[in-house]
Design a protein around this motif. Structure first.
Motif, PDB file in Angstrom:
ATOM      1  N   TYR A   1       0.844  -1.198   0.000  1.00 16.18           N
ATOM      2  CA  TYR A   1       0.000   0.000   0.000  1.00 16.18           C
ATOM      3  C   TYR A   1       0.878   1.247   0.000  1.00 16.18           C
ATOM      4  N   TRP A   2       1.858   1.287   0.888  1.00 18.43           N
ATOM      5  CA  TRP A   2       2.754   2.446   0.995  1.00 18.43           C
ATOM      6  C   TRP A   2       3.689   2.529  -0.205  1.00 18.43           C
ATOM      7  N   LEU A   3       4.123   1.396  -0.705  1.00 19.77           N
ATOM      8  CA  LEU A   3       5.010   1.406  -1.865  1.00 19.77           C
ATOM      9  C   LEU A   3       4.311   2.023  -3.072  1.00 19.77           C
ATOM     10  N   ARG A   4       3.032   1.694  -3.266  1.00 18.28           N
ATOM     11  CA  ARG A   4       2.282   2.309  -4.372  1.00 18.28           C
ATOM     12  C   ARG A   4       2.251   3.830  -4.217  1.00 18.28           C
ATOM     13  N   LYS A   5       2.066   4.302  -2.998  1.00 20.05           N
ATOM     14  CA  LYS A   5       2.060   5.752  -2.764  1.00 20.05           C
ATOM     15  C   LYS A   5       3.448   6.356  -3.015  1.00 20.05           C
ATOM     16  N   PHE A   6       4.473   5.707  -2.505  1.00 22.29           N
ATOM     17  CA  PHE A   6       5.830   6.244  -2.602  1.00 22.29           C
ATOM     18  C   PHE A   6       6.390   6.176  -4.016  1.00 22.29           C
ATOM     19  N   ARG A   7       5.815   5.357  -4.867  1.00 25.82           N
ATOM     20  CA  ARG A   7       6.294   5.295  -6.245  1.00 25.82           C
ATOM     21  C   ARG A   7       5.998   6.574  -7.023  1.00 25.82           C
ATOM     22  N   MET A   8       5.183   7.443  -6.466  1.00 21.64           N
ATOM     23  CA  MET A   8       4.953   8.743  -7.091  1.00 21.64           C
ATOM     24  C   MET A   8       6.181   9.632  -6.958  1.00 21.64           C
ATOM     25  N   ALA A   9       7.042   9.336  -5.994  1.00 19.28           N
ATOM     26  CA  ALA A   9       8.249  10.126  -5.761  1.00 19.28           C
ATOM     27  C   ALA A   9       9.254   9.871  -6.880  1.00 19.28           C
ATOM     28  N   LYS A  10       9.759  10.943  -7.449  1.00 21.92           N
ATOM     29  CA  LYS A  10      10.734  10.834  -8.537  1.00 21.92           C
ATOM     30  C   LYS A  10      12.146  11.187  -8.095  1.00 21.92           C
ATOM     31  N   ASN A  11      12.290  11.674  -6.851  1.00 19.98           N
ATOM     32  CA  ASN A  11      13.625  11.980  -6.334  1.00 19.98           C
ATOM     33  C   ASN A  11      13.647  11.760  -4.825  1.00 19.98           C
ATOM     34  N   ASP A  12      14.848  11.784  -4.264  1.00 21.39           N
ATOM     35  CA  ASP A  12      15.026  11.504  -2.837  1.00 21.39           C
ATOM     36  C   ASP A  12      14.293  12.497  -1.941  1.00 21.39           C
TER      37      ASP A  12
ATOM     38  N   ALA B   1       6.283   0.446  10.604  1.00 24.80           N
ATOM     39  CA  ALA B   1       7.139  -0.600  10.047  1.00 24.80           C
ATOM     40  C   ALA B   1       6.875  -0.777   8.550  1.00 24.80           C
ATOM     41  N   ALA B   2       5.621  -0.782   8.160  1.00 25.79           N
ATOM     42  CA  ALA B   2       5.272  -0.921   6.739  1.00 25.79           C
ATOM     43  C   ALA B   2       5.793   0.269   5.937  1.00 25.79           C
ATOM     44  N   ILE B   3       5.688   1.465   6.510  1.00 26.13           N
ATOM     45  CA  ILE B   3       6.198   2.678   5.853  1.00 26.13           C
ATOM     46  C   ILE B   3       7.710   2.563   5.652  1.00 26.13           C
ATOM     47  N   TYR B   4       8.416   2.131   6.686  1.00 24.90           N
ATOM     48  CA  TYR B   4       9.868   1.998   6.604  1.00 24.90           C
ATOM     49  C   TYR B   4      10.277   0.994   5.527  1.00 24.90           C
ATOM     50  N   LEU B   5       9.611  -0.154   5.496  1.00 27.55           N
ATOM     51  CA  LEU B   5       9.944  -1.172   4.494  1.00 27.55           C
ATOM     52  C   LEU B   5       9.674  -0.671   3.081  1.00 27.55           C
ATOM     53  N   ALA B   6       8.565   0.030   2.896  1.00 27.62           N
ATOM     54  CA  ALA B   6       8.235   0.576   1.577  1.00 27.62           C
ATOM     55  C   ALA B   6       9.251   1.647   1.169  1.00 27.62           C
ATOM     56  N   GLU B   7       9.656   2.460   2.139  1.00 30.18           N
ATOM     57  CA  GLU B   7      10.659   3.497   1.846  1.00 30.18           C
ATOM     58  C   GLU B   7      11.969   2.860   1.386  1.00 30.18           C
ATOM     59  N   CYS B   8      12.405   1.832   2.069  1.00 33.09           N
ATOM     60  CA  CYS B   8      13.647   1.154   1.701  1.00 33.09           C
ATOM     61  C   CYS B   8      13.555   0.570   0.295  1.00 33.09           C
ATOM     62  N   GLN B   9      12.432  -0.059  -0.015  1.00 35.29           N
ATOM     63  CA  GLN B   9      12.274  -0.641  -1.342  1.00 35.29           C
ATOM     64  C   GLN B   9      12.250   0.437  -2.412  1.00 35.29           C
ATOM     65  N   ARG B  10      11.550   1.552  -2.141  1.00 37.41           N
ATOM     66  CA  ARG B  10      11.493   2.639  -3.132  1.00 37.41           C
ATOM     67  C   ARG B  10      12.867   3.257  -3.351  1.00 37.41           C
ATOM     68  N   GLU B  11      13.649   3.391  -2.284  1.00 38.78           N
ATOM     69  CA  GLU B  11      15.003   3.915  -2.436  1.00 38.78           C
ATOM     70  C   GLU B  11      15.833   3.002  -3.338  1.00 38.78           C
ATOM     71  N   ARG B  12      15.703   1.687  -3.159  1.00 38.83           N
ATOM     72  CA  ARG B  12      16.426   0.738  -4.015  1.00 38.83           C
ATOM     73  C   ARG B  12      15.968   0.867  -5.464  1.00 38.83           C
ATOM     74  N   GLU B  13      14.660   1.014  -5.653  1.00 39.15           N
ATOM     75  CA  GLU B  13      14.141   1.171  -7.013  1.00 39.15           C
ATOM     76  C   GLU B  13      14.687   2.431  -7.677  1.00 39.15           C
ATOM     77  N   MET B  14      14.746   3.519  -6.936  1.00 35.31           N
ATOM     78  CA  MET B  14      15.251   4.780  -7.508  1.00 35.31           C
ATOM     79  C   MET B  14      16.739   4.667  -7.827  1.00 35.31           C
ATOM     80  N   LEU B  15      17.496   3.967  -6.998  1.00 35.15           N
ATOM     81  CA  LEU B  15      18.907   3.762  -7.291  1.00 35.15           C
ATOM     82  C   LEU B  15      19.096   2.957  -8.568  1.00 35.15           C
ATOM     83  N   GLN B  16      18.169   2.054  -8.836  1.00 40.11           N
ATOM     84  CA  GLN B  16      18.225   1.239 -10.048  1.00 40.11           C
ATOM     85  C   GLN B  16      17.641   1.981 -11.259  1.00 40.11           C
TER      86      GLN B  16
END
Length: 70
Positions: free
Chosen positions: A16-27, A49-64
């Motif tokens: 749920y949070w990852l879908r929201k955070f995918r709108m972010a295009k920069n750090d 905890a869910a927010i933190y996990l989604a944030e970590c995954q989104r950061e990895r996606e942006m790095l890629q």
């Protein structure tokens, strides 16, 4: 009561949070989105905890270089 339980289940879902955070295009945007979410739900540890996990995954996606095309 059922609606509240469904909402709680949705908020504790990392996807749920990852879908929201995918709108972010920069750090910076991601940082602001996460900060707002934490401010809103800081009293619910499962949601944080869910927010933190989604944030970590989104950061990895942006790095890629993985971004959503609109």
């Amino acid at each position: 009561m059922i609606e509240e339980n469904t909402l709680d289940r949705e908020l504790t879902d990392k996807l749920y949070w990852l879908r929201k955070f995918r709108m972010a295009k920069n750090d910076r945007t991601l940082e602001l989105m996460v900060s707002k979410a934490i401010d809103d739900y800081h009293t619910h540890s499962a949601v944080v905890a869910a927010i933190y996990l989604a944030e970590c995954q989104r950061e990895r996606e942006m790095l890629q270089g993985r971004f959503l095309d609109q």
